[in-house]
Scaffold this motif. Structure first.
Motif, short mmCIF file in Angstrom:
data_model
loop_
_atom_site.label_atom_id
_atom_site.label_comp_id
_atom_site.label_asym_id
_atom_site.label_seq_id
_atom_site.Cartn_x
_atom_site.Cartn_y
_atom_site.Cartn_z
N UNK A 281 0.85 -1.19 0.00
CA UNK A 281 0.00 0.00 0.00
C UNK A 281 0.89 1.23 0.00
N UNK A 282 0.90 1.97 -1.10
CA UNK A 282 1.80 3.11 -1.27
C UNK A 282 1.02 4.31 -1.80
N UNK A 283 1.06 5.41 -1.07
CA UNK A 283 0.44 6.67 -1.52
C UNK A 283 -1.04 6.49 -1.87
N UNK A 284 -1.73 5.63 -1.13
CA UNK A 284 -3.15 5.40 -1.37
C UNK A 284 -3.46 4.40 -2.45
N UNK A 285 -2.41 3.83 -3.09
CA UNK A 285 -2.61 2.87 -4.19
C UNK A 285 -2.12 1.50 -3.75
N UNK A 286 -2.93 0.47 -4.00
CA UNK A 286 -2.52 -0.90 -3.75
C UNK A 286 -1.74 -1.39 -4.97
N UNK B 108 -13.68 4.88 -1.97
CA UNK B 108 -12.93 4.48 -3.17
C UNK B 108 -11.72 3.61 -2.82
N UNK B 109 -11.38 2.72 -3.75
CA UNK B 109 -10.15 1.92 -3.64
C UNK B 109 -9.40 2.06 -4.95
N UNK B 110 -8.04 2.08 -4.84
CA UNK B 110 -7.19 2.25 -6.01
C UNK B 110 -6.20 1.10 -6.05
N UNK B 111 -5.99 0.52 -7.22
CA UNK B 111 -5.06 -0.59 -7.36
C UNK B 111 -4.39 -0.53 -8.72
N UNK B 112 -3.14 -1.07 -8.75
CA UNK B 112 -2.41 -1.12 -10.02
C UNK B 112 -1.72 -2.48 -10.13
N UNK B 113 -1.78 -3.04 -11.33
CA UNK B 113 -1.12 -4.31 -11.62
C UNK B 113 -0.19 -4.10 -12.81
N UNK B 114 0.99 -4.69 -12.74
CA UNK B 114 1.98 -4.54 -13.79
C UNK B 114 1.97 -5.75 -14.71
N UNK B 115 2.33 -5.50 -15.95
CA UNK B 115 2.24 -6.53 -16.98
C UNK B 115 3.55 -7.29 -17.12
N UNK B 116 3.41 -8.52 -17.55
CA UNK B 116 4.58 -9.35 -17.83
C UNK B 116 5.14 -8.97 -19.21
N UNK C 255 -11.39 11.16 -11.90
CA UNK C 255 -10.62 10.61 -10.81
C UNK C 255 -10.52 11.59 -9.65
N UNK C 256 -10.54 12.90 -9.95
CA UNK C 256 -10.39 13.90 -8.90
C UNK C 256 -11.38 13.76 -7.76
N UNK C 257 -12.69 13.70 -8.04
CA UNK C 257 -13.67 13.54 -6.95
C UNK C 257 -13.46 12.26 -6.15
N UNK C 258 -13.02 11.18 -6.79
CA UNK C 258 -12.77 9.94 -6.05
C UNK C 258 -11.61 10.12 -5.07
N UNK C 259 -10.57 10.80 -5.52
CA UNK C 259 -9.43 11.04 -4.63
C UNK C 259 -9.83 11.95 -3.47
N UNK C 260 -10.66 12.95 -3.75
CA UNK C 260 -11.13 13.82 -2.67
C UNK C 260 -11.93 13.01 -1.65
N UNK D 197 -9.75 11.09 0.55
CA UNK D 197 -8.82 11.88 1.35
C UNK D 197 -7.39 11.79 0.87
N UNK D 198 -7.19 11.57 -0.43
CA UNK D 198 -5.85 11.43 -1.00
C UNK D 198 -5.45 12.70 -1.74
N UNK D 199 -4.15 12.97 -1.75
CA UNK D 199 -3.62 14.13 -2.45
C UNK D 199 -3.49 13.79 -3.94
#
Length: 879
Positions: free
Chosen positions: A758-763, A790-798, A854-859, A862-864
């Motif tokens: 969990x980094x900077x609000x992103x999983x 809101x929940x935020x997540x990122x997955x990286x590709x092979x 995305x802006x309203x979701x971050x607000x 409570x994320x910057x």
């Protein structure tokens, strides 16, 4: 209750006058369909009269056949809704629908909404009139046609929503009424959306066939088809030498060899524009009247699913007609008659043979938040289209470009600050250096053009209903259902609308609802919010308002005598057995309608049920539960409660704070009830309760029990499901209490065999994935089920694949793949995991428009925003 059918010459303008003179009450909807339209004419003779009666006015015409110039139009988009439709041929129906609470008028005929069609020409109309809540079989067929029309012809999504809303109103207000005796001939609706109109004509020999239309196929092909299908012993074709469009060679070919085919020359004192196919079997006449000319495009082809944008092949008009039985002959028996072989000459012009639909069609424009949305219906292939706007009503020299629509898209959105009276058009530069322009479109403003009560008052229910009356009287229940359908978009007072300011949202206040719903139902919908209004009793104490108070209202003494059996008291306060089945079916039907529309992204979100009506239906359901409408071991109430939760969730959008408090509290009561018989979360969670918890947890966390104290009711029967204030308070505390949300999320992801940091609000999901989109969808679905927000997540590709980022807060999902941003709307019970496992949903926004979401979701989270965007730009190695 009366129903009448009138077949003859008329004008829809006279129907408005008759409505007012006969005292039919408020007119709710006035719909006009036509081929050619003349808006300045309608603004002079029809729109003001219909608006004075309280109606919303909607006018829909063919995309290429407006008779007016934009500069001459004054009220489109402000006083009435205007739109166009397009198909692979002519959009040709002629219809006027007048819809009130107890009365309805349907006029189907041949006249366009122009000075000629509604005044000068000799037209043919069939009018179905119902009064006193009566119905007629044609109304149900018309509702089906209105509902299906957007699937067959091209129009904007918001016009499709409006037609389907009218179909629903027509069904609820009139089609579901008991059948009544009908005066006049038997009539039935006929159209060609899916099958040609000629298929509705008898395929057997008839004794006589009479035909007339202002336009006849120059080839005579349609006349030949009618002759072969009906094998008439006698044929008469009516013509006007100067004004009918026909070719004598084609007519002679069609009837060649028929021993009794003749032509009747009709008087030419005025243009005869009525369309007629009538036939006689024995002594009985039948007739098809309405919009279709005697052409193959009108009578021998179906619209099918062609929308006119890419369809190929011969023209297929969209037509609407009525078939009447046991009528009087409609073709005049006056005028010289001669054999067909003696017919000479041709009145067909080169334009008749070469007319083509416009190359560029702008179907409509509307405000969409801070954007202007424009929808094209037809465009030159491979060419970019420029959208232009005139804030001066289309005056010459006032047009200026606001942005392009790329060659591969039919919808464009542009920055918009609002300009009442603005006209919009599309313009395209062709390969040969010439320009083509669309007809002007006017802003679609459903709020500004909404129905209004007579003399500016708020529309009212048809009576001051009580809950007892609704539960025990099927007729009253149906009347209430009609009323809330009409009031689903509760209209606010003019003062409230003015206070909202330009572009603002004016919400119905509790006082507005008092005038519309009456005291008893306003208190039921709003509970403590209604306690300070005049003429309303103070809200009951914590025990709440009980249906038993109404059920026992006629008892001489409601206080149980000393020593009376408590079980007998409980039975006396319960809903009588004779009313329970009807009440269960009625409230379940209402709940299904609310839930179905709340889950329809295109229709319901554009036209949601108002908060007051949704609260009212939910409160009635909770009253029924407490009164014992369901048996102790009958859990059929749980799906009904779940349906109403979906409707409450759909209503939770930009509502006043005080109404949101009531909405949250009522939502918490419903979730508490579902939690009585199943765990809300965990491995043994009940699916219905868990779905409700996931959907409504945010609202439950905000809930304050005192705002729904009147709905925390004691049971009227043993085992009746009720929620106490303590239940609601405990549930709200549970929704708010998450000791360590990050640790809880880690445990859930590990249980699903997904590692993450969990980094900077992103999983950030650990490892690389062959399908990062599916991994992301799985993660956000799991995380969103744990807690609201809101929940935020990122997955990286092979390998060389692109990563995927998702931000999810129901119903909005924003996805970034590589540099592409896309937004989706995913409504319950669907989840991102289920959605992206099968096929991607249709995007609601792309590019910068999606990224801005995305802006309203971050607000909310409570994320910057700056920190999140900088984080997303980093590669795994850089981190």
């Amino acid at each position: 209750m009366t129903t009448a059918v009138h077949t003859g010459y008329a004008s829809p303008v006279s129907l408005l006058g008759d409505w007012e003179n006969d005292g039919k009450g408020p007119l709710r909807e006035f719909l006009v369909l036509g081929y050619t339209t003349d808006l300045p004419f309608l603004e002079a003779v029809a729109v003001p009269r219909a608006r004075a009666l309280g109606a919303r006015v909607a006018i829909l015409g063919d995309a290429g056949h407006a008779l007016h110039e934009a500069v001459d139009v004054r009220l489109a988009g402000r006083g009435y809704l205007h739109g166009v439709a397009s198909c692979h041929g002519a959009f040709h129906p002629k219809l006027a629908l007048l819809l009130g609470d107890d009365a309805c008028r349907v006029a189907i005929g041949s006249g366009n909404p122009t000075p000629s069609g509604w005044g000068a020409n000799d037209e043919l109309w069939t009018v179905v009139a119902t009064d006193d809540g009566a119905s007629h079989p044609l109304l149900a067929d018309l509702a089906d046609w209105l509902d299906s029309l957007p699937d067959a012809v091209a129009m904007t999504p918001w016009w499709a929503d409006h037609l389907r809303h009218l179909a629903e109103l027509l069904t609820v207000l009139h089609c579901e009424a008991p059948p009544t005796d009908t005066e006049g001939p038997e009539v039935e609706l006929a159209h060609n959306l899916w099958t040609p109109l000629i298929d509705r004509l008898p395929e057997r020999p008839v004794d006589e066939l009479r035909l007339y239309a202002p336009f006849v196929d120059p080839s005579g092909e349609l006349l030949r088809l009618l002759r072969e299908r009906m094998s008439p012993a006698d044929i008469t074709l009516g013509i006007q030498r100067r004004w009918s469009r026909y070719d004598s060679d084609g007519v002679r070919r069609a009837f060649e060899g028929h021993p009794a085919a003749r032509v009747r020359e009709l008087a030419e004192t005025r243009t005869r524009h009525g369309k007629l196919v009538e036939w006689r079997v024995g002594d009985t006449w039948h007739a098809l009247t309405g919009s279709p000319n005697l052409t193959r495009a009108a009578l021998a082809r179906a619209v099918g699913d062609a929308t006119g944008t890419t369809a190929e092949g011969p023209a297929r008009n969209c037509e609407l007609a009525v078939i009447a039985h046991d009528t009087a002959p409609l073709l005049p028996d006056v005028g010289p008659v001669r054999p067909v072989r003696e017919l000479t000459g041709s009145t067909v012009t080169p334009q008749d043979a070469t007319e083509r639909p416009p190359a560029l069609v702008l179907l409509g424009v509307r405000e969409h938040g801070l954007l202007l949305e424009a929808v094209l219906g037809r465009r030159p292939a491979g060419q970019e289209v420029t959208v232009e706007i005139s804030t001066d009503g289309g005056a010459p020299g006032s047009w200026h470009p606001i942005g392009p629509i790329p060659a591969d898209r039919d919808t464009g959105t542009f920055p918009w600050t609002g300009a009442p009276g603005a006209a919009v058009r599309a313009r395209c530069l062709l390969a040969d250096g010439t320009y083509v322009e669309s007809a002007a479109a006017f802003l679609y403003d459903p709020e500004g053009c909404a129905p209004r009560g007579a003399a500016g008052t708020v529309p009212r229910l048809s009576g001051d209903h009580t809950a007892d009356e609704l539960f025990r009287d099927p007729a009253a229940a149906r009347r209430f259902e009609q009323d809330v359908t009409r009031l689903r978009e509760l209209v606010v007072t003019d003062a409230a609308a003015r206070a909202a300011g330009p572009g603002g949202a004016a919400h119905a206040t509790v006082a507005d609802c008092l005038r519309a719903l009456g005291p008893a139902l306003t208190e039921l919908a709003f509970g403590p919010l209604a306690s300070d209004l005049p003429r309303l009793p103070q809200a009951p104490a914590a025990r709440g308002w009980r249906i038993s108070e109404y059920l026992a209202a006629d008892a001489e003494d409601e206080t149980p005598e000393a020593g009376q059996d408590p079980e007998a008291e409980e039975d006396a306060s319960a809903l009588p057995d004779s009313a329970r089945e009807q009440a269960r079916a009625w409230i379940a039907g209402l709940a299904r309608r609310l839930a179905a529309e709340a889950g329809d992204d295109t229709a319901a979100r554009a036209r949601p049920w108002s908060v007051p009506t949704t609260l009212l239906v939910t409160a009635l359901h909770l009253q029924l539960l407490a009164a014992g409408a369901w048996d102790e071991n009958d859990y059929g109430w749980r799906p009904v409660t779940a349906d109403l939760l979906h409707a409450l969730d759909a209503a939770d959008d930009d509502v006043p704070d005080e109404q949101r408090q009531r909405l949250d509290a009522v939502t918490a009561v419903c979730v508490s009830l579902l939690g009585l018989h199943g765990d809300l979360e965990g491995p043994d969670a009940d699916p219905l309760a868990a779905a409700a918890w996931s959907l409504a947890r945010t609202a439950v966390a905000r809930a304050e029990p005192e705002h729904a104290a009147d709905l925390c009711l004691p049971p009227g029967r043993r085992g009746a499901p009720v929620a106490t204030e303590a239940d609601v308070e405990a549930l709200a505390k549970r929704a708010r209490d998450v000791p360590d949300p990050v640790a809880e999320a880690h445990r859930a992801l590990e249980a699903a065999h997904v590692g993450a940091t969990y980094e900077n609000g992103v999983w950030e999901l650990a490892g690389e994935f062959s399908n990062p989109q599916a991994a992301c969808a799985k993660a956000v679905t799991l995380l969103a089920a744990l807690r609201p927000g809101p929940v935020l997540a990122r997955a990286h590709a092979r390998g060389t694949g692109v990563p995927c980022f998702m931000a999810w807060s129901r119903p909005l999902l924003i996805r970034q793949r590589g540099r592409q941003w896309t937004a989706f709307r995913i409504t319950a019970p669907a989840t991102p995991l289920a959605t992206f496992q099968s096929a991607a949903p249709r995007p609601t926004a792309q590019g910068d428009e999606a990224r801005r979401g995305l802006g309203p979701l971050l607000d909310e989270a409570g994320l910057d925003p700056v920190s999140v965007f900088l984080h997303l730009q980093q590669s795994p190695a850089a981190r």
